[in-house]
Scaffold this active site. Structure first.
Site: not given
Length: 295
Positions: A95, A170
């Protein structure tokens, strides 16, 4: 199918183990080599460096802690760029922000390789069970080639188009998750201080329109004050910070997320960063130092 796997933290170890259990040949690397041994027992081989893993494997996956780690594995000595070339693909499932993804993508493509960002929605248990949601963007041919692996790692994979879209999606998902966790923490605290049973509140929530798996899973452990890390709080705070940066770029006012970020920052200052992100409940209760979870 043979794949490389860089990064064996909470998520990476579970994901690499899943691939091994489903018959993939996996070469692993981690900065702390000792973390590789459990996967060796499952049949993995160990690469000495990220470059050596890329040299051996057509496809290499990375699952790293933050943008700094993601960049280091690619650009540092013995990094991915030293061996990436035409015919090889690099898939970063960490991420990170869209800028980091774009920088890695450009460097990989300049070497002739293909790049895909593919961050995941889900924490330790979904990773162990192959129930992640994969948010991919970038090279479509590489995505198509990775589908057999994605089918093992997740219950659904999305191809979102150009580089940056996976990272942005995300961050939006984790921003919402972090804000929800703060709201749940405040609700549990308010119920308790009002003379209500927090457990009964969880039961009521589970039967209503806002029932969700996170409340059902995290609520009972929060009430017990145990925070074994499925998703470390320090990583949730990092994602809130990156999401707020995305909001700045797009002139989106995000006061709820900003307040949630402050609570996670406070939790980190109290030494709770390595516990599960649900340990933010301790900040809301005003009892930061009393958490009994294990890092």
């Amino acid at each position: 199918m043979e794949v490389g796997f860089l990064g064996l933290g909470i998520m990476g170890k579970a994901m690499a183990a899943n691939l091994l259990r489903h018959g993939f040949r996996v070469t692993v690397w981690n900065r702390t080599i000792a973390k590789c041994q459990e996967l060796v027992a499952l049949g993995a081989t160990v690469g000495d460096t990220p470059a050596s893993v890329v040299s051996k494997c057509r496809y290499t996956i990375a699952m790293l802690s933050d943008p700094s780690a993601a960049l280091s594995v690619v650009f540092d000595k013995d990094g991915v760029l030293e061996q990436i070339e035409s015919g090889k693909g690099y898939v970063d499932m960490s991420t990170v922000d869209a800028t980091t993804s774009a920088k890695i993508s450009e460097a990989v493509k300049q070497k002739g390789g293909a790049f895909l960002e593919a961050p995941v929605s889900g924490s330790k248990k979904p990773a162990e069970d192959g129930q992640l949601v994969i948010l991919a963007a970038g090279d479509k041919a590489l995505y198509d080639g990775m589908v057999p692996a994605f089918d093992v790692l997740g219950k659904k994979s999305f191809f979102l188009g150009e580089i940056g879209n996976g990272a942005k999606m995300k961050l939006v998902v984790n921003m919402i998750m972090g804000s929800m966790m703060n709201s749940l923490s405040e609700g549990l605290c308010l119920a308790d201080k009002s003379g209500l049973s927090p457990q009964t509140l969880l039961d009521v929530l589970d039967l209503g329109a806002i029932a969700n798996p996170m409340f059902k899973m995290k609520g009972p452990t929060m009430l017990k004050g145990t925070y074994n890390p499925a998703f470390p709080l320090k990583h949730q705070q990092k994602d809130m910070r990156l999401a707020l940066g995305l909001g700045d770029e797009n002139a989106v006012s995000m006061p709820v997320s900003a307040a949630a970020n402050e609570a996670f920052k406070k939790a980190r200052s109290l030494g709770l960063g390595d516990l599960d992100f649900s340990a933010v409940y301790e900040v809301v209760k005003g009892a930061g130092g009393s958490a009994s979870g294990q890092a």
